[in-house]
Design a protein around this motif. Structure first.
Motif, PDB file in Angstrom:
ATOM      1  N   ALA A  33       0.829  -1.209   0.000  1.00  0.00           N
ATOM      2  CA  ALA A  33       0.000   0.000   0.000  1.00  0.00           C
ATOM      3  C   ALA A  33       0.861   1.256   0.000  1.00  0.00           C
ATOM      4  CB  ALA A  33      -0.932  -0.010   1.209  1.00  0.00           C
ATOM      5  N   LEU A  34       1.956   1.226   0.773  1.00  0.00           N
ATOM      6  CA  LEU A  34       2.834   2.393   0.854  1.00  0.00           C
ATOM      7  C   LEU A  34       3.500   2.663  -0.492  1.00  0.00           C
ATOM      8  CD1 LEU A  34       3.915   4.530   2.834  1.00  0.00           C
ATOM      9  CD2 LEU A  34       5.863   3.010   3.266  1.00  0.00           C
ATOM     10  N   SER A  35       3.840   1.600  -1.225  1.00  0.00           N
ATOM     11  CA  SER A  35       4.449   1.764  -2.546  1.00  0.00           C
ATOM     12  C   SER A  35       3.531   2.554  -3.469  1.00  0.00           C
ATOM     13  CB  SER A  35       4.743   0.394  -3.177  1.00  0.00           C
ATOM     14  OG  SER A  35       5.706  -0.313  -2.434  1.00  0.00           O
ATOM     15  N   VAL A  36       2.269   2.135  -3.528  1.00  0.00           N
ATOM     16  CA  VAL A  36       1.311   2.808  -4.405  1.00  0.00           C
ATOM     17  C   VAL A  36       1.040   4.224  -3.908  1.00  0.00           C
ATOM     18  CG1 VAL A  36      -0.996   2.715  -5.380  1.00  0.00           C
ATOM     19  CG2 VAL A  36       0.272   0.604  -5.005  1.00  0.00           C
ATOM     20  N   ALA A  37       0.870   4.376  -2.598  1.00  0.00           N
ATOM     21  CA  ALA A  37       0.560   5.687  -2.036  1.00  0.00           C
ATOM     22  C   ALA A  37       1.706   6.675  -2.276  1.00  0.00           C
ATOM     23  CB  ALA A  37       0.276   5.554  -0.541  1.00  0.00           C
ATOM     24  N   ALA A  85     -10.132   3.901  -4.020  1.00  0.00           N
ATOM     25  CA  ALA A  85     -10.121   5.350  -4.221  1.00  0.00           C
ATOM     26  C   ALA A  85      -8.826   5.970  -3.722  1.00  0.00           C
ATOM     27  CB  ALA A  85     -11.317   5.991  -3.517  1.00  0.00           C
ATOM     28  N   ILE A  86      -8.269   5.451  -2.611  1.00  0.00           N
ATOM     29  CA  ILE A  86      -7.063   6.076  -2.070  1.00  0.00           C
ATOM     30  C   ILE A  86      -5.787   5.388  -2.548  1.00  0.00           C
ATOM     31  CG2 ILE A  86      -8.245   6.974  -0.055  1.00  0.00           C
ATOM     32  CD1 ILE A  86      -6.969   4.789   1.610  1.00  0.00           C
ATOM     33  N   HIS A 105      -1.756  -5.942 -10.455  1.00  0.00           N
ATOM     34  CA  HIS A 105      -2.021  -7.158  -9.701  1.00  0.00           C
ATOM     35  C   HIS A 105      -0.737  -7.658  -9.049  1.00  0.00           C
ATOM     36  CE1 HIS A 105      -4.242 -11.272  -9.557  1.00  0.00           C
ATOM     37  NE2 HIS A 105      -4.398 -10.572  -8.456  1.00  0.00           N
ATOM     38  N   ARG A 106       0.409  -7.480  -9.739  1.00  0.00           N
ATOM     39  CA  ARG A 106       1.674  -7.877  -9.122  1.00  0.00           C
ATOM     40  C   ARG A 106       1.978  -6.973  -7.937  1.00  0.00           C
ATOM     41  NH1 ARG A 106       3.321  -8.663 -14.475  1.00  0.00           N
ATOM     42  NH2 ARG A 106       4.269  -6.599 -14.555  1.00  0.00           N
ATOM     43  N   THR A 107       1.617  -5.686  -8.054  1.00  0.00           N
ATOM     44  CA  THR A 107       1.913  -4.748  -6.979  1.00  0.00           C
ATOM     45  C   THR A 107       1.015  -4.986  -5.770  1.00  0.00           C
ATOM     46  OG1 THR A 107       2.535  -3.128  -8.649  1.00  0.00           O
ATOM     47  CG2 THR A 107       2.119  -2.304  -6.432  1.00  0.00           C
ATOM     48  N   LEU A 108      -0.256  -5.273  -6.005  1.00  0.00           N
ATOM     49  CA  LEU A 108      -1.210  -5.496  -4.921  1.00  0.00           C
ATOM     50  C   LEU A 108      -1.574  -6.976  -4.831  1.00  0.00           C
ATOM     51  CD1 LEU A 108      -3.606  -2.442  -5.405  1.00  0.00           C
ATOM     52  CD2 LEU A 108      -1.550  -2.593  -4.013  1.00  0.00           C
ATOM     53  N   GLN A 109      -0.592  -7.802  -4.525  1.00  0.00           N
ATOM     54  CA  GLN A 109      -0.860  -9.229  -4.444  1.00  0.00           C
ATOM     55  C   GLN A 109      -1.558  -9.617  -3.154  1.00  0.00           C
ATOM     56  OE1 GLN A 109       2.329 -12.028  -5.875  1.00  0.00           O
ATOM     57  NE2 GLN A 109       3.541 -10.166  -5.767  1.00  0.00           N
ATOM     58  N   VAL A 155     -11.417  -5.346   0.272  1.00  0.00           N
ATOM     59  CA  VAL A 155     -12.594  -5.137   1.113  1.00  0.00           C
ATOM     60  C   VAL A 155     -12.192  -4.900   2.562  1.00  0.00           C
ATOM     61  CG1 VAL A 155     -14.745  -6.163   1.953  1.00  0.00           C
ATOM     62  CG2 VAL A 155     -14.024  -6.559  -0.405  1.00  0.00           C
ATOM     63  N   GLU A 156     -11.266  -5.707   3.058  1.00  0.00           N
ATOM     64  CA  GLU A 156     -11.004  -5.755   4.496  1.00  0.00           C
ATOM     65  C   GLU A 156      -9.861  -4.864   4.975  1.00  0.00           C
ATOM     66  OE1 GLU A 156     -10.282  -9.867   5.165  1.00  0.00           O
ATOM     67  OE2 GLU A 156     -12.343 -10.491   4.697  1.00  0.00           O
ATOM     68  N   ASP A 157      -9.012  -4.386   4.078  1.00  0.00           N
ATOM     69  CA  ASP A 157      -7.769  -3.754   4.519  1.00  0.00           C
ATOM     70  C   ASP A 157      -7.781  -2.239   4.428  1.00  0.00           C
ATOM     71  OD1 ASP A 157      -6.505  -6.135   5.197  1.00  0.00           O
ATOM     72  OD2 ASP A 157      -5.849  -6.488   3.146  1.00  0.00           O
ATOM     73  N   PHE A 158      -8.958  -1.623   4.505  1.00  0.00           N
ATOM     74  CA  PHE A 158      -9.013  -0.169   4.359  1.00  0.00           C
ATOM     75  C   PHE A 158      -8.171   0.544   5.412  1.00  0.00           C
ATOM     76  CE2 PHE A 158     -10.835   3.930   5.626  1.00  0.00           C
ATOM     77  CZ  PHE A 158     -10.680   4.628   4.439  1.00  0.00           C
ATOM     78  N   ASP A 159      -8.288   0.150   6.678  1.00  0.00           N
ATOM     79  CA  ASP A 159      -7.559   0.848   7.743  1.00  0.00           C
ATOM     80  C   ASP A 159      -6.056   0.800   7.503  1.00  0.00           C
ATOM     81  OD1 ASP A 159      -9.920   1.485   8.979  1.00  0.00           O
ATOM     82  OD2 ASP A 159      -9.863  -0.193  10.384  1.00  0.00           O
ATOM     83  N   LEU A 160      -5.559  -0.347   7.061  1.00  0.00           N
ATOM     84  CA  LEU A 160      -4.131  -0.476   6.807  1.00  0.00           C
ATOM     85  C   LEU A 160      -3.721   0.400   5.612  1.00  0.00           C
ATOM     86  CD1 LEU A 160      -2.121  -3.744   6.966  1.00  0.00           C
ATOM     87  CD2 LEU A 160      -1.876  -2.292   4.963  1.00  0.00           C
ATOM     88  N   VAL A 161      -4.536   0.396   4.566  1.00  0.00           N
ATOM     89  CA  VAL A 161      -4.241   1.212   3.393  1.00  0.00           C
ATOM     90  C   VAL A 161      -4.295   2.694   3.754  1.00  0.00           C
ATOM     91  CG1 VAL A 161      -5.077   1.876   1.095  1.00  0.00           C
ATOM     92  CG2 VAL A 161      -5.005  -0.531   1.742  1.00  0.00           C
ATOM     93  N   LYS A 162      -5.264   3.075   4.582  1.00  0.00           N
ATOM     94  CA  LYS A 162      -5.383   4.482   4.997  1.00  0.00           C
ATOM     95  C   LYS A 162      -4.145   4.920   5.770  1.00  0.00           C
ATOM     96  CE  LYS A 162      -7.740   8.355   5.611  1.00  0.00           C
ATOM     97  NZ  LYS A 162      -6.763   9.139   6.385  1.00  0.00           N
ATOM     98  N   ARG A 163      -3.637   4.052   6.641  1.00  0.00           N
ATOM     99  CA  ARG A 163      -2.417   4.415   7.374  1.00  0.00           C
ATOM    100  C   ARG A 163      -1.252   4.602   6.405  1.00  0.00           C
ATOM    101  NH1 ARG A 163       1.340   1.386  11.981  1.00  0.00           N
ATOM    102  NH2 ARG A 163       3.187   2.591  11.379  1.00  0.00           N
ATOM    103  N   ALA A 164      -1.110   3.683   5.443  1.00  0.00           N
ATOM    104  CA  ALA A 164      -0.028   3.795   4.466  1.00  0.00           C
ATOM    105  C   ALA A 164      -0.163   5.091   3.667  1.00  0.00           C
ATOM    106  CB  ALA A 164      -0.035   2.591   3.538  1.00  0.00           C
ATOM    107  N   TYR A 165      -1.391   5.438   3.307  1.00  0.00           N
ATOM    108  CA  TYR A 165      -1.644   6.662   2.539  1.00  0.00           C
ATOM    109  C   TYR A 165      -1.225   7.893   3.346  1.00  0.00           C
ATOM    110  CZ  TYR A 165      -4.307  10.055  -0.273  1.00  0.00           C
ATOM    111  OH  TYR A 165      -4.680  11.121  -1.040  1.00  0.00           O
ATOM    112  N   ASP A 166      -1.592   7.929   4.632  1.00  0.00           N
ATOM    113  CA  ASP A 166      -1.221   9.065   5.486  1.00  0.00           C
ATOM    114  C   ASP A 166       0.291   9.136   5.682  1.00  0.00           C
ATOM    115  OD1 ASP A 166      -3.887   9.710   5.731  1.00  0.00           O
ATOM    116  OD2 ASP A 166      -4.141   8.710   7.672  1.00  0.00           O
ATOM    117  N   ASP A 167       0.929   7.968   5.881  1.00  0.00           N
ATOM    118  CA  ASP A 167       2.383   7.940   6.046  1.00  0.00           C
ATOM    119  C   ASP A 167       3.078   8.421   4.776  1.00  0.00           C
ATOM    120  OD1 ASP A 167       1.947   6.941   8.557  1.00  0.00           O
ATOM    121  OD2 ASP A 167       2.596   4.897   8.108  1.00  0.00           O
TER     122      ASP A 167
END
Length: 700
Positions: free
Chosen positions: A235-239, A443-444, A649-653, A658-670
């Motif tokens: 997630a941090l890579s994409v963010a 979206a994020i 798909h290789r990046t987000l393996q 559905v379930e990992d929004f909180d983790l993705v949101k933290r990576a986005y903020d970081d």
């Protein structure tokens, strides 16, 4: 991308024969590529085999304890010993039957821990495996059958010692999960410690070195912590990549296009036949403020089907035209391009505005195309509506100030950048739109370089569309559906029939011919599909819009943007063949006037099947945002990301959308904090990010 590199050729670390097989069948050639080939699930000692969806004849893997054994010799020739071994996997007892195996009879004793792999069968309601391959997990042993492949990579006891979790990898016919497991074990033994890519371990996560090792060889506590760390890094890579895009865009200069009092945008606002909704006005004000700045606007406008995105886009384009700038409006299909061009022209004429709209598509005759190109390059065209043809060389703008991309999921980041590049030295403002509501996790990540605006309310006068499932196994319901369509046409309205294919049984051609001769005898029935020539499609659509066609039988070419207010009923044939978002989009083609409208979801699926349930769920809710989350639940991640999403798909393996929004949101903020404090570092660690990989949904 962010993480670690191990560029060692695989054939220098593992046996040559296995390295060649992995390279040929899995396209994995380096140690790093192998370590990024993550397990798809795990066998956990004592947790029970997952038999959901497993059918007799499928290969299953079982890890458990031998509870007891039985051996006997057959009386009929050929005489041989049959050994039945009962293995408790923590949830059920499997019977493993061996024929003439003295080795199995000797080593598979009560209390031994064992891993079995073989064909799953049911015998008198008891799960059994006939002559499975096996390996003991608690002592010196040799593997049997396919499990012998582990022995190519060293001592079996050393490879399997102490393991409570065994990884199961995505494999190929000629490369088993056990070959991959042995290869990974060999690579990990020779892998030096992995440094932290950000200098220090993120708070609350495992060190990357531990995570990479534990994702493949989990400790007794399992792979969860390793998964969380590697998901975070994904997630941090994409963010970070999206953060760099945002920062770079801020350094570009766009033409300032402020509102101009007394000009076309203001005139259109005062002459609209309906007031804007509160949401439309708010979004338009945000866009207007963005356009007035010299920093390029990058905004995503998502809204429910029929929420009025196109009129907001037209008003935004008029603000650009008021400042002497041109606008490019990119749409995914020729049918939609011609409809947008016609609709915009009519709206502008009704308001008494001189704004000039020009259409450009790939199938235009050479003369018309050349005429359009001249109007674009000379500046005579104010708004240019086009398909991918707008991206081609030879399409040059006089002064491009605003790019609008309709149905964003059909176009990638690279394509919208390609169109923006046609503005020359300045960077045009960008507005991308979608009626496919985007789940917040996507979206994020995928759209992290865009500011998101959302339209939820429908314009005044729009009534909610009623929906119903029409199963083929209820003939009276099917007959009532045809009757309802006839009633709507008799009342002066029009209908769509959508088919999943052009040819063959249930295709547009066959259905249209059958209906014209039976159910809709005496009505005007027309067809529309993607193999028709552009001018023919445009003629049929114009005829339907003008009321000259009672029933239009079409493929999903009418899925997006088509706006015929008099169409009040739609039947989607064999709706189980369409995706959730696609069904919602199709439904949005009716109900665009003030009349009560109906969408009928016909299905060949049987009751109590997943397909029938999915169609029923779509019929039960008209909230596109709820359906977007349902779409994720109903599809595998690879399908969600689309058939053209191999890079993403290789990046987000690992991330669960559905379930990992909180983790993705933290990576986005970081990532935002990193970009703000150390942009060059963020740029360096995302240097190999490929923007073209990041499209959203390819719904075809």
């Amino acid at each position: 991308m962010l993480g670690f590199e191990d560029t060692r050729p695989l054939n220098l670390v593992i046996p040559l024969k296995q390295a060649r097989a992995i390279g040929k069948h899995l396209e994995i050639h380096t140690c790093g590529e192998l370590l990024h080939h993550y397990p798809r699930r795990y066998l956990h000692f004592g947790s029970g085999a997952d038999l959901d969806g497993v059918a007799p004849g499928d290969t299953v893997n079982v890890v458990g304890t031998v509870t007891h054994t039985e051996s006997f010799r057959t009386h009929k020739p050929p005489q041989r010993t049959i050994t039945k071994v009962y293995v408790d996997d923590g949830r059920r007892v499997f019977q493993a039957t061996f024929f003439g195996s003295n080795y199995a009879q000797r080593v598979l004793k009560e209390g031994r821990r064992v891993m079995l792999t073989g064909k799953y069968e049911l015998f008198r309601n008891q799960p059994q495996l006939a002559h499975p391959d096996f390996v003991l997990l608690d002592g010196p042993t040799e593997a049997t059958g396919s499990l012998k492949q582990l022995a190519h990579f060293g001592d079996l006891e050393e490879i399997l010692r102490g393991r409570e979790w065994l990884p199961i990898y995505p494999a190929a016919k000629n490369v088993s999960t056990w070959t991959i497991m042995g290869a990974v074990h060999t690579v990990l033994k020779s892998l030096p410690p992995i440094d932290e890519p950000m200098g220090s371990t993120p708070i609350g996560f495992l060190p990357l070195n531990s995570a990479v090792r534990q994702i493949h060889e989990p400790p007794a506590t399992g792979p969860h912590k390793a998964l969380q760390r590697l998901k975070y890094d994904e997630a941090l890579s994409v963010a970070l990549a999206m953060g760099v895009r945002r920062a770079d865009a801020a350094n570009h200069t766009a033409p300032a296009l402020p509102r101009v009092a007394g000009r076309d945008q203001e005139a259109m606002l005062t002459r609209l036949p309906f007031p804007l909704t509160g949401g439309q006005q708010e979004v338009l004000d945000d866009i207007a403020a963005d356009l007035a700045r010299t920093a390029p606007m990058s905004r995503l406008l998502q809204g429910e089907v029929g929420s009025g995105k196109t009129i907001v886009a037209l008003l935004a384009m008029l603000q650009a035209v008021d400042n002497g700038a041109q606008c490019a409006f990119l749409a995914p299909t020729e049918v939609l391009v011609m409809q947008h061009a016609r609709s915009m022209t009519q709206t502008l004429m009704r308001a008494g505005l001189p704004t000039r709209v020009v259409a450009l598509t790939g199938s235009m005759p050479a003369g018309r195309k050349q005429e359009a190109l001249l109007k674009i390059v000379s500046g005579e065209a104010d708004i240019v509506v086009g398909t991918h043809a707008l991206l081609q060389e030879g399409v040059d703008f006089f002064k491009l100030g605003l790019v609008v991309v309709d149905e964003q999921h059909r176009f990638g980041v690279e394509q919208r950048d390609q169109l923006r590049a046609k503005a020359g030295e300045s960077t045009p403002h960008l507005l991308v739109m979608t009626a496919t509501p985007i789940p917040r996790t996507i979206a994020i990540t995928v759209f992290g370089d865009l500011t998101v605006s959302t339209l939820r309310e429908l314009p005044g006068g729009r009534k909610p569309i009623q929906s119903a499932v029409v199963p083929e196994f209820k003939p009276r319901w099917v007959e009532r559906a045809w009757e309802k369509i006839r009633e709507e046409v008799a009342a002066g309205h029009q209908a769509y029939i959508v088919c999943p294919r052009i040819d063959g049984e249930g295709g547009v051609t066959e259905v249209a011919a059958t209906l014209a001769a039976t159910e809709f005898s005496g009505l005007t029935v027309a067809v529309l599909h993607g193999r028709m020539k552009g001018e023919e499609k445009d003629r049929v659509m114009a005829d339907f819009a003008a009321g000259g066609v009672d029933v239009l039988v079409a493929t999903t070419v009418i899925e997006v943007g088509v706006d015929v207010p008099n169409a009040t009923v739609m039947m989607v044939r064999e709706s189980e063949h369409f995706g959730v978002s696609q069904l919602h989009q199709l439904r949005g083609r009716v109900g665009r006037g003030g009349n009560q409208s109906l969408c009928l979801f016909h299905t060949l699926a049987e009751e109590d099947t997943p397909a029938y349930t999915r169609v029923s769920q779509v019929a039960a809710t008209s909230d596109g945002f709820t359906l977007a989350e349902l779409d994720l639940l109903n599809r595998r991640e690879g399908d969600v990301l689309g058939t053209n999403q191999s890079g993403l798909h290789r990046t987000l393996q690992l991330i669960n959308l559905v379930e990992d929004f909180d983790l993705v949101k933290r990576a986005y903020d970081d990532a935002e904090a990193i970009v703000n404090t150390n942009l060059e570092y963020a740029r360096a660690v995302t240097a190999d990010f490929v923007a073209a990989d990041f499209e959203y949904l390819d719904k075809s």
